[in-house]
Scaffold this active site. Structure first.
Site, PDB file in Angstrom:
ATOM      1  CD  GLU A  96     -21.192  20.374 -82.688  1.00 52.54           C
ATOM      2  OE1 GLU A  96     -21.406  19.561 -83.612  1.00 52.54           O
ATOM      3  OE2 GLU A  96     -21.926  20.486 -81.698  1.00 52.54           O
ATOM      4  CG  ASP A  97     -21.831  17.685 -87.287  1.00 55.54           C
ATOM      5  OD1 ASP A  97     -22.022  18.463 -86.330  1.00 55.54           O
ATOM      6  OD2 ASP A  97     -22.556  16.686 -87.489  1.00 55.54           O
ATOM      7  CB  ILE A  98     -23.731  21.221 -89.076  1.00 52.73           C
ATOM      8  CG1 ILE A  98     -24.700  22.289 -89.589  1.00 52.73           C
ATOM      9  CG2 ILE A  98     -24.502  20.052 -88.484  1.00 52.73           C
ATOM     10  CD1 ILE A  98     -25.455  21.861 -90.844  1.00 52.73           C
ATOM     11  CG  ASP A 100     -30.223  23.525 -86.883  1.00 47.79           C
ATOM     12  OD1 ASP A 100     -30.612  24.623 -87.289  1.00 47.79           O
ATOM     13  OD2 ASP A 100     -30.950  22.512 -86.881  1.00 47.79           O
ATOM     14  CB  THR A 101     -31.131  24.916 -82.269  1.00 46.76           C
ATOM     15  OG1 THR A 101     -30.417  23.850 -81.629  1.00 46.76           O
ATOM     16  CG2 THR A 101     -32.205  24.333 -83.176  1.00 46.76           C
ATOM     17  N   GLY A 102     -27.939  25.628 -82.004  1.00 47.91           N
ATOM     18  CA  GLY A 102     -26.915  26.013 -81.038  1.00 47.91           C
ATOM     19  C   GLY A 102     -27.092  25.325 -79.689  1.00 47.91           C
ATOM     20  CB  THR A 104     -25.787  20.183 -79.695  1.00 44.39           C
ATOM     21  OG1 THR A 104     -27.037  19.775 -80.219  1.00 44.39           O
ATOM     22  CG2 THR A 104     -24.970  18.967 -79.309  1.00 44.39           C
ATOM     23  CE  LYS A 128     -28.866  22.992 -90.769  1.00 46.45           C
ATOM     24  NZ  LYS A 128     -30.031  22.154 -90.410  1.00 46.45           N
TER      25      LYS A 128
HETATM   26  P1  5GP Z   1     -28.009  22.101 -82.815  1.00 50.16           P
HETATM   27  O1  5GP Z   1     -27.983  21.674 -81.396  1.00 50.16           O
HETATM   28  O2  5GP Z   1     -27.087  23.261 -83.123  1.00 50.16           O
HETATM   29  O3  5GP Z   1     -29.403  22.356 -83.293  1.00 50.16           O
HETATM   30  O4  5GP Z   1     -27.562  20.899 -83.704  1.00 50.16           O
HETATM   31  C1  5GP Z   1     -26.365  20.332 -83.481  1.00 50.16           C
HETATM   32  C2  5GP Z   1     -26.222  18.973 -84.086  1.00 50.16           C
HETATM   33  O5  5GP Z   1     -27.373  18.522 -84.789  1.00 50.16           O
HETATM   34  C3  5GP Z   1     -25.135  18.997 -85.115  1.00 50.16           C
HETATM   35  O6  5GP Z   1     -23.895  18.828 -84.514  1.00 50.16           O
HETATM   36  C4  5GP Z   1     -25.524  17.857 -86.001  1.00 50.16           C
HETATM   37  O7  5GP Z   1     -25.032  16.657 -85.471  1.00 50.16           O
HETATM   38  C5  5GP Z   1     -27.022  17.880 -85.970  1.00 50.16           C
HETATM   39  N1  5GP Z   1     -27.508  18.671 -87.119  1.00 50.16           N
HETATM   40  C6  5GP Z   1     -27.898  19.955 -87.148  1.00 50.16           C
HETATM   41  N2  5GP Z   1     -28.269  20.323 -88.381  1.00 50.16           N
HETATM   42  C7  5GP Z   1     -28.078  19.242 -89.157  1.00 50.16           C
HETATM   43  C8  5GP Z   1     -28.254  18.986 -90.561  1.00 50.16           C
HETATM   44  O8  5GP Z   1     -28.651  19.824 -91.372  1.00 50.16           O
HETATM   45  N3  5GP Z   1     -27.948  17.722 -90.983  1.00 50.16           N
HETATM   46  C9  5GP Z   1     -27.500  16.754 -90.144  1.00 50.16           C
HETATM   47  N4  5GP Z   1     -27.236  15.568 -90.697  1.00 50.16           N
HETATM   48  N5  5GP Z   1     -27.310  16.952 -88.842  1.00 50.16           N
HETATM   49  C10 5GP Z   1     -27.603  18.183 -88.353  1.00 50.16           C
HETATM   50 MG    MG Z   2     -22.946  17.182 -84.307  1.00 47.69          MG
END
Ligand code: 5GP
Ligand code: MG
Length: 178
Positions: A96-98, A100-102, A104, A128
């Site tokens: 994964e790149d990043i 955030d909420t988890g 995905t 994060k």
């Molecule tokens: P989650 O499901 O954990 O909230 O987010 C997962 C996906 O949202 C990451 O794999 C990424 O593609 C996108 N994402 C989350 N935070 C960021 C951010 O700060 N910048 C960008 N460009 N993408 C993000």
């Molecule tokens: Mg991603």
């Protein structure tokens, strides 16, 4: 290095490469004598996965799946996953790149687990702090960051900035810390 006015530098290309090498060292040790299947989450992980793959030792395979949950700079919470992967009895490393909420990753992990891989671990370049809505067990984490919306090194804002060789955050994006 071109840095647009609305961006604040977070990690330089050198800091990124150094971290990739560190992660790859650990992963190479952990998977010695095992075939490793990297599963990158498109589109954000494409550059990190390319760097990681080239820094790893041993037999690897590269796969991608597509997941999207973001509209602009906010997670929508609805995760759409598309792939045709067969990972039964494989050693899988989700890249994964990043985080955030988890939302995905946890959805993707469930999806992959249903295929009964031999093992499954998670590697994310950025994590994060204080933003998880669901907990995700991460095995390899590059950098832990504050709650900024970041771009570059594969990560976008409305499809822009993926090509930047550094990681920056948007000065004026909505953030819980502001
Ligand atoms: P989650 O499901 O954990 O909230 O987010 C997962 C996906 O949202 C990451 O794999 C990424 O593609 C996108 N994402 C989350 N935070 C960021 C951010 O700060 N910048 C960008 N460009 N993408 C993000
Ligand atoms: Mg991603």
């Amino acid at each position: 290095m071109y840095l647009p006015e609305n961006l604040e530098l977070l990690y330089t290309p050198d800091q990124i490469q150094q971290k990739v090498i560190e992660l790859a060292e650990q992963i190479s040790i952990d998977y010695v004598n095992k075939e490793l299947h990297l599963v990158g989450v498109l589109k954000g992980s494409f550059i990190f996965l390319a760097d990681l793959a080239r820094a790893l030792r041993g037999q690897i395979y590269v796969h991608f799946l597509h997941a999207s949950s973001y509209a602009s700079t906010q997670s929508t919470g609805k995760v759409e996953i598309r792939h045709g992967l067969r990972l039964k009895n494989k050693h899988v490393l989700l890249v994964e790149d990043i985080l955030d909420t988890g939302l995905t990753s946890s959805q993707i992990i469930k999806d992959i687990q249903m295929q009964h891989p031999a093992s499954m671990k998670v590697c994310t370049f950025l994590s994060k702090r204080g933003t998880r809505q669901v907990s995700v067990e991460t095995d390899y984490v590059g950098y832990t960051i504050d709650n900024h919306f970041v771009v570059g090194y594969g990560m976008d804002m409305n499809e822009k900035y993926r090509e930047l060789s550094y990681i920056a955050y948007l000065k004026d994006a909505p953030s819980d810390n502001d």
